[in-house]
Design an enzyme around this catalytic site. Sequence first.
Site, PDB file in Angstrom:
ATOM      1  N   HIS A 139       0.864  -1.176   0.000  1.00 40.15           N
ATOM      2  CA  HIS A 139       0.000   0.000   0.000  1.00 40.15           C
ATOM      3  C   HIS A 139       0.904   1.230   0.000  1.00 40.15           C
ATOM      4  CE1 HIS A 139      -3.771   2.148   1.806  1.00 40.15           C
ATOM      5  NE2 HIS A 139      -3.090   2.944   0.993  1.00 40.15           N
ATOM      6  N   GLU A 155      -2.640  -1.682  -3.123  1.00 39.02           N
ATOM      7  CA  GLU A 155      -3.754  -0.972  -2.500  1.00 39.02           C
ATOM      8  C   GLU A 155      -3.497   0.533  -2.566  1.00 39.02           C
ATOM      9  OE1 GLU A 155      -4.728  -4.225   1.056  1.00 39.02           O
ATOM     10  OE2 GLU A 155      -3.875  -2.251   1.539  1.00 39.02           O
ATOM     11  N   HIS A 163      -6.970  -6.665   7.763  1.00 40.81           N
ATOM     12  CA  HIS A 163      -6.732  -5.734   8.872  1.00 40.81           C
ATOM     13  C   HIS A 163      -6.894  -6.415  10.231  1.00 40.81           C
ATOM     14  CE1 HIS A 163      -6.017  -2.281   6.403  1.00 40.81           C
ATOM     15  NE2 HIS A 163      -5.782  -1.567   7.487  1.00 40.81           N
TER      16      HIS A 163
END
EC number: 2.6.99.2
Length: 247
Positions: free
Chosen positions: A43, A75, A199
């Site tokens: 990310h 991401e 997450h």
Amino acid sequence: MTKLSVNLNAVAQLRNRRDLPWPSVTGMARIVLDAGAVGVTVHPRPDERHIRRSDVFDLVNLLRTEYPHAEFNIEGYPTPAFLELVAAANPHQVTLVPDAPEQATSDHGWDFIAHKGLLTDVVAELAAPGRRVALFCDPDASAAALEAAKAAGADRVELYTGPYGACYDNNEAAVSMLADLAETAHAAHALGLGINAGHDLTLANLPAFQSTVPFVDEVSIGHGITADALIFGFEEAVRKYLGALGR
């Protein structure tokens, strides 16, 4: 069966504490892929506080030359710079998140209805042969919201499991959160959407998640697996997470 993609942001963040080339992002990618992960996730953020643009292309070269069957997932929020990076790197999957640049980490899913126009345009731009587009999704997304995600052209949604991870000391809350996630997964699956999750999934909470939330194609795990790698080493940590997934 649910696949494991290892998020390498925490590795890059540790490296960036010093002006040194270690720990190596590509070196850790080799370790996790050799241990059985199906791919790696990054990310990159505009300030490059962990994953750098150069890391993205180092990983592209690694996967293409040494791991042609491994998956690369990028991401990010769909800024013009992010879309340019995706076009240049050509990953297998793009996961769009509604993050502000200053956020420490993703902490909510898209409002699919309010942002349907933006997401429709971006998903159409990102669509390419062999590439999936996933949209970050709240754990209790409504049926109408999921229908908007589908209408925007998404291939998958990624269930945000941070609130579930935060229930590590509250079993009653964890059970309730799992029920929300399972309901959302059922609704997404009924619409033909694939399902990812990520997450704050850990060795402690992953088995209950796996046994309760159906149809999950892939989990992306970074912080938890990196923390466990400090104890077990990355190779063994990956094996333990694969075990928790029933692989």
